[in-house]
Design an enzyme around this catalytic site. Structure first.
Site, PDB file in Angstrom:
ATOM      1  N   GLU A  68      -9.365   4.180  -1.633  1.00  0.00           N
ATOM      2  CA  GLU A  68      -8.179   3.928  -2.453  1.00  0.00           C
ATOM      3  C   GLU A  68      -8.575   3.220  -3.739  1.00  0.00           C
ATOM      4  O   GLU A  68      -9.665   2.671  -3.859  1.00  0.00           O
ATOM      5  CB  GLU A  68      -7.184   3.000  -1.717  1.00  0.00           C
ATOM      6  CG  GLU A  68      -6.717   3.533  -0.385  1.00  0.00           C
ATOM      7  CD  GLU A  68      -5.434   2.873   0.113  1.00  0.00           C
ATOM      8  OE1 GLU A  68      -4.654   2.358  -0.725  1.00  0.00           O
ATOM      9  OE2 GLU A  68      -5.226   2.876   1.333  1.00  0.00           O
ATOM     10  N   GLN A 105      -3.372   1.946  15.166  1.00  0.00           N
ATOM     11  CA  GLN A 105      -2.319   2.416  14.253  1.00  0.00           C
ATOM     12  C   GLN A 105      -1.417   3.463  14.914  1.00  0.00           C
ATOM     13  O   GLN A 105      -0.183   3.385  14.841  1.00  0.00           O
ATOM     14  CB  GLN A 105      -2.987   3.012  13.006  1.00  0.00           C
ATOM     15  CG  GLN A 105      -2.007   3.587  11.988  1.00  0.00           C
ATOM     16  CD  GLN A 105      -2.734   4.272  10.822  1.00  0.00           C
ATOM     17  OE1 GLN A 105      -3.953   4.180  10.677  1.00  0.00           O
ATOM     18  NE2 GLN A 105      -1.984   4.956   9.991  1.00  0.00           N
ATOM     19  N   ASP A 146      -9.020   0.288   2.384  1.00  0.00           N
ATOM     20  CA  ASP A 146      -8.001  -0.146   3.353  1.00  0.00           C
ATOM     21  C   ASP A 146      -8.517   0.218   4.751  1.00  0.00           C
ATOM     22  O   ASP A 146      -8.121   1.221   5.331  1.00  0.00           O
ATOM     23  CB  ASP A 146      -6.678   0.568   3.041  1.00  0.00           C
ATOM     24  CG  ASP A 146      -5.560   0.170   4.001  1.00  0.00           C
ATOM     25  OD1 ASP A 146      -5.664  -0.891   4.627  1.00  0.00           O
ATOM     26  OD2 ASP A 146      -4.587   0.938   4.105  1.00  0.00           O
ATOM     27  N   ARG A 181      -7.633   3.524  13.756  1.00  0.00           N
ATOM     28  CA  ARG A 181      -6.709   4.642  13.964  1.00  0.00           C
ATOM     29  C   ARG A 181      -6.059   4.656  15.335  1.00  0.00           C
ATOM     30  O   ARG A 181      -4.923   5.134  15.473  1.00  0.00           O
ATOM     31  CB  ARG A 181      -7.431   5.976  13.729  1.00  0.00           C
ATOM     32  CG  ARG A 181      -8.003   6.148  12.337  1.00  0.00           C
ATOM     33  CD  ARG A 181      -6.936   5.977  11.271  1.00  0.00           C
ATOM     34  NE  ARG A 181      -7.463   6.278   9.942  1.00  0.00           N
ATOM     35  CZ  ARG A 181      -6.756   6.156   8.837  1.00  0.00           C
ATOM     36  NH1 ARG A 181      -5.512   5.703   8.874  1.00  0.00           N
ATOM     37  NH2 ARG A 181      -7.290   6.445   7.679  1.00  0.00           N
ATOM     38  N   LYS A 201      -4.205  -2.268  10.378  1.00  0.00           N
ATOM     39  CA  LYS A 201      -4.716  -2.354   9.012  1.00  0.00           C
ATOM     40  C   LYS A 201      -4.842  -3.787   8.480  1.00  0.00           C
ATOM     41  O   LYS A 201      -5.477  -4.004   7.452  1.00  0.00           O
ATOM     42  CB  LYS A 201      -3.803  -1.561   8.060  1.00  0.00           C
ATOM     43  CG  LYS A 201      -3.975  -0.047   8.202  1.00  0.00           C
ATOM     44  CD  LYS A 201      -2.923   0.704   7.434  1.00  0.00           C
ATOM     45  CE  LYS A 201      -3.023   2.204   7.695  1.00  0.00           C
ATOM     46  NZ  LYS A 201      -4.068   2.860   6.898  1.00  0.00           N
ATOM     47  N   GLU A 227     -10.562   3.767   4.181  1.00  0.00           N
ATOM     48  CA  GLU A 227      -9.649   4.579   3.375  1.00  0.00           C
ATOM     49  C   GLU A 227     -10.014   4.407   1.912  1.00  0.00           C
ATOM     50  O   GLU A 227     -10.004   3.282   1.403  1.00  0.00           O
ATOM     51  CB  GLU A 227      -8.186   4.165   3.597  1.00  0.00           C
ATOM     52  CG  GLU A 227      -7.619   4.739   4.886  1.00  0.00           C
ATOM     53  CD  GLU A 227      -6.108   4.547   5.041  1.00  0.00           C
ATOM     54  OE1 GLU A 227      -5.485   5.357   5.733  1.00  0.00           O
ATOM     55  OE2 GLU A 227      -5.567   3.592   4.460  1.00  0.00           O
ATOM     56  N   ASP A 241       0.838  -1.198   0.000  1.00  0.00           N
ATOM     57  CA  ASP A 241       0.000   0.000   0.000  1.00  0.00           C
ATOM     58  C   ASP A 241       0.874   1.249   0.000  1.00  0.00           C
ATOM     59  O   ASP A 241       1.704   1.433   0.883  1.00  0.00           O
ATOM     60  CB  ASP A 241      -0.915  -0.019   1.232  1.00  0.00           C
ATOM     61  CG  ASP A 241      -2.012   1.036   1.125  1.00  0.00           C
ATOM     62  OD1 ASP A 241      -2.311   1.474  -0.001  1.00  0.00           O
ATOM     63  OD2 ASP A 241      -2.563   1.420   2.168  1.00  0.00           O
ATOM     64  N   GLU A 284      -9.420  12.252   8.429  1.00  0.00           N
ATOM     65  CA  GLU A 284      -9.294  13.615   7.899  1.00  0.00           C
ATOM     66  C   GLU A 284     -10.624  14.364   7.952  1.00  0.00           C
ATOM     67  O   GLU A 284     -10.666  15.544   8.307  1.00  0.00           O
ATOM     68  CB  GLU A 284      -8.822  13.557   6.444  1.00  0.00           C
ATOM     69  CG  GLU A 284      -7.419  13.021   6.267  1.00  0.00           C
ATOM     70  CD  GLU A 284      -7.123  12.729   4.803  1.00  0.00           C
ATOM     71  OE1 GLU A 284      -6.791  13.659   4.062  1.00  0.00           O
ATOM     72  OE2 GLU A 284      -7.257  11.554   4.399  1.00  0.00           O
ATOM     73  N   THR A 311      -9.034  -5.830   4.109  1.00  0.00           N
ATOM     74  CA  THR A 311      -8.900  -4.860   3.018  1.00  0.00           C
ATOM     75  C   THR A 311      -9.848  -5.334   1.935  1.00  0.00           C
ATOM     76  O   THR A 311      -9.765  -6.491   1.505  1.00  0.00           O
ATOM     77  CB  THR A 311      -7.449  -4.850   2.467  1.00  0.00           C
ATOM     78  OG1 THR A 311      -6.547  -4.609   3.551  1.00  0.00           O
ATOM     79  CG2 THR A 311      -7.263  -3.793   1.399  1.00  0.00           C
ATOM     80  N   HIS A 333      -3.541  13.855   1.550  1.00  0.00           N
ATOM     81  CA  HIS A 333      -3.681  12.858   2.617  1.00  0.00           C
ATOM     82  C   HIS A 333      -2.422  12.835   3.494  1.00  0.00           C
ATOM     83  O   HIS A 333      -2.523  12.811   4.722  1.00  0.00           O
ATOM     84  CB  HIS A 333      -3.921  11.479   1.998  1.00  0.00           C
ATOM     85  CG  HIS A 333      -4.001  10.358   2.995  1.00  0.00           C
ATOM     86  ND1 HIS A 333      -5.021  10.248   3.911  1.00  0.00           N
ATOM     87  CD2 HIS A 333      -3.169   9.313   3.236  1.00  0.00           C
ATOM     88  CE1 HIS A 333      -4.819   9.175   4.664  1.00  0.00           C
ATOM     89  NE2 HIS A 333      -3.694   8.590   4.276  1.00  0.00           N
TER      90      HIS A 333
HETATM   91  O1  LIG Z   1       0.741   9.375   8.043  1.00  0.00           O
HETATM   92  C1  LIG Z   1       0.594   8.307   8.653  1.00  0.00           C
HETATM   93  O2  LIG Z   1       1.205   8.059   9.700  1.00  0.00           O
HETATM   94  C2  LIG Z   1      -0.324   7.266   8.224  1.00  0.00           C
HETATM   95  C3  LIG Z   1      -1.012   7.295   7.128  1.00  0.00           C
HETATM   96  C4  LIG Z   1      -1.942   6.230   6.755  1.00  0.00           C
HETATM   97  O3  LIG Z   1      -2.678   5.616   7.506  1.00  0.00           O
HETATM   98  C5  LIG Z   1      -1.968   6.001   5.353  1.00  0.00           C
HETATM   99  C6  LIG Z   1      -1.836   4.663   4.725  1.00  0.00           C
HETATM  100  O4  LIG Z   1      -2.326   3.555   5.012  1.00  0.00           O
HETATM  101  C7  LIG Z   1      -1.375   4.885   3.351  1.00  0.00           C
HETATM  102  C8  LIG Z   1      -2.436   5.599   2.595  1.00  0.00           C
HETATM  103  O5  LIG Z   1      -3.546   5.073   2.551  1.00  0.00           O
HETATM  104  O6  LIG Z   1      -2.173   6.668   2.024  1.00  0.00           O
HETATM  105 CA    CA Z   2      -3.967   2.884   3.100  1.00  0.00          CA
HETATM  106 MG    MG Z   3      -6.219  -2.870   5.291  1.00  0.00          MG
END
Ligand SMILES: O=C(O)/C=C/C(=O)CC(=O)CC(=O)O
Ligand code: CA
Ligand code: MG
Length: 427
Positions: free
Chosen positions: A212, A251, A244, A248, A264, A210, A137, A375, A268, A144
């Site tokens: 995508e 993560q 995806d 959060r 994650k 997400e 990914d 976001e 997916t 973003h």
């Molecule tokens: O900036 C970060 O720490 C994390 C970003 C994401 O969660 C993004 C990721 O999975 C990649 C994306 O979808 O752009």
């Molecule tokens: Ca992603």
């Molecule tokens: Mg995923």
């Protein structure tokens, strides 16, 4: 006036003759001789029908020089076909556009073959189109990257310096890639500790989608060799929609210093129909100008994106209709598909037919075009109004729908939809 098929295709269909996306399905109406479900087989979408390519192949109708005698459509996945490369893809597209056209009698006037090969979409079950050996990914929307950076790391330097020099990515988990329509169980895990308490453990409190898209890899490369950026398009069979799903809180706590892991890898979702780059060609557009200039191995002579309008809709439990929550466009990507693929292989890492390369969340510049709740609600600080209720993240029972459709002059090239419903965490 678009191309005309003998199969009825309504003007708002995503799947006219100009599209012909590939998927893998099994008929739901017939069982095998021993009562077992019919075998998965490749098909293409035309209007509200699926053309069974195993039947067309067995009837000897793929008679071009490359496809003649090829067993590529007598397989339970598209891996063999996508691995054959662009000359084979072009030959099949031409054959199918002829066989399905209003003018050609071969299939049009052969009632028994037509009945055997054309199935209503409502009478098939869609499956994953390829066996996905590996899933990567990327992180290629600047909006973003900037928003996530501001939220997770503060407003001083939201975009890391490396971001403008290379397409950043993490290796995802292929085993949990599922087909549209599969339920997603709210994951459990560790969340960020607060000042005085230890890390939280339990069902994620910040479940997100997400928005995508993802490329399906064609022939790929041998271990130790890399793919030139100007030849990379020949290694991309086509695109699907991808969600995806992300937790959060899990993560944010786990990702330092190695990147996303359990936040994650619980699921997916991809859409079932692979829209080919050949079908997307009329929608090619200039990709954003890059500053600084990328290194020579990433500098491409054709720096293009595609104009693919994207939408996300949510249907909360107990509601009859979904509501739209964001609109974006594939053309928001700063790093192109071909740059992603060239970068992925520059160290000699091999890509294999059927691999999945996610673009990263596709956010646009305006708040109405952000590609995830993180976001849209600024990590829950600015809840959204969703049918009268304040929303920070996804709730149990929510159904999330992605859709995308390129608008031609008299036709669409659409992706159908990518959907999933959130189920409560396992107690
Ligand atoms: O900036 C970060 O720490 C994390 C970003 C994401 O969660 C993004 C990721 O999975 C990649 C994306 O979808 O752009
Ligand atoms: Ca992603
Ligand atoms: Mg995923």
């Amino acid at each position: 006036m678009g191309l005309r098929s003998f199969v009825e295709v309504s003007p708002d269909s995503h799947f006219p003759l100009e599209n012909l996306p590939y998927g893998v399905f099994r008929p739901t109406s017939t069982a095998g001789g021993d009562g077992s479900p019919p075998a998965p087989r490749p098909g293409v979408a035309i209007g509200d029908f699926v053309l069974d390519l195993s039947v067309i192949s067995a009837a000897g109708l793929f008679d071009g020089p490359i496809l003649k005698d090829s067993p590529c459509f007598l397989q339970p996945s598209l891996n063999m076909f996508v691995g054959m490369g662009r000359p084979a893809w072009k030959e099949v597209r031409l054959t199918l556009q002829r066989l399905l056209s209003a003018e050609d009698p071969t299939l049009r006037d052969n009632t028994s073959l037509r009945e055997k090969s054309l199935l209503k979409m409502s009478e098939v079950e869609m499956l994953l189109p390829t066996v996905i050996g590996d899933y990567t990914d990327f992180f290629s929307s600047m909006h973003h990257a900037k928003n996530c950076g501001t939220i997770f790391r503060g407003p001083e330097n939201p975009i890391p310096v490396n971001w403008f020099h290379l397409p950043i990515a993490y290796h995802g988990r292929a085993s949990s890639v599922v087909i549209s329509g599969t339920d997603i169980i709210r994951p459990r895990g560790q969340g960020y500790p607060t000042a005085k308490s230890p890390p939280y453990f339990g069902p994620t409190q910040k479940l997100d989608f997400e928005l995508e898209m993802a490329a399906i890899v064609g022939p790929g490369n041998e271990l130790g060799k890399s793919i030139n950026v100007d030849e990379a398009a020949d290694h991309i069979f086509g695109l699907v929609l991808m969600n995806d799903w992300s937790a959060r809180d899990i993560q944010a706590w786990e990702y330092v210093p190695l990147g996303p892991f359990l936040g994650k890898s619980f699921g997916t979702t991809i859409s079932p129909w692979i829209v080919t780059l050949d079908a997307l060609e009329p929608f090619a557009c200039d990709a954003p100008k890059q500053d600084p200039q990328p290194l020579p191995y990433l500098a491409e002579s054709k720096h293009i994106n595609y104009d693919i309008p994207l939408e996300v809709w949510i249907k909360p439990a107990g509601h009859e209709h979904p509501v739209i929550i964001t609109r974006s466009n594939f053309n928001n990507l700063y790093w192109t598909l071909t740059q992603q693929l060239a970068h992925h292989t520059i160290n000699g890492c091999n890509l294999r037919p059927g691999d999945l390369l996610g673009t990263g969340t596709i956010s646009g510049p305006e708040a109405e075009s952000f590609g995830c709740f993180l976001e849209l609600t600024w990590n829950g600080q600015k809840p959204l109004n969703l049918i009268g209720a304040a929303r920070k993240f996804l709730e149990d029972g929510d159904e999330v729908f992605f859709t995308a459709c390129c608008k031609g002059k008299d036709y669409n090239v659409g992706f159908g939809s990518c959907t999933g419903k959130v189920l409560p965490a396992i107690p």
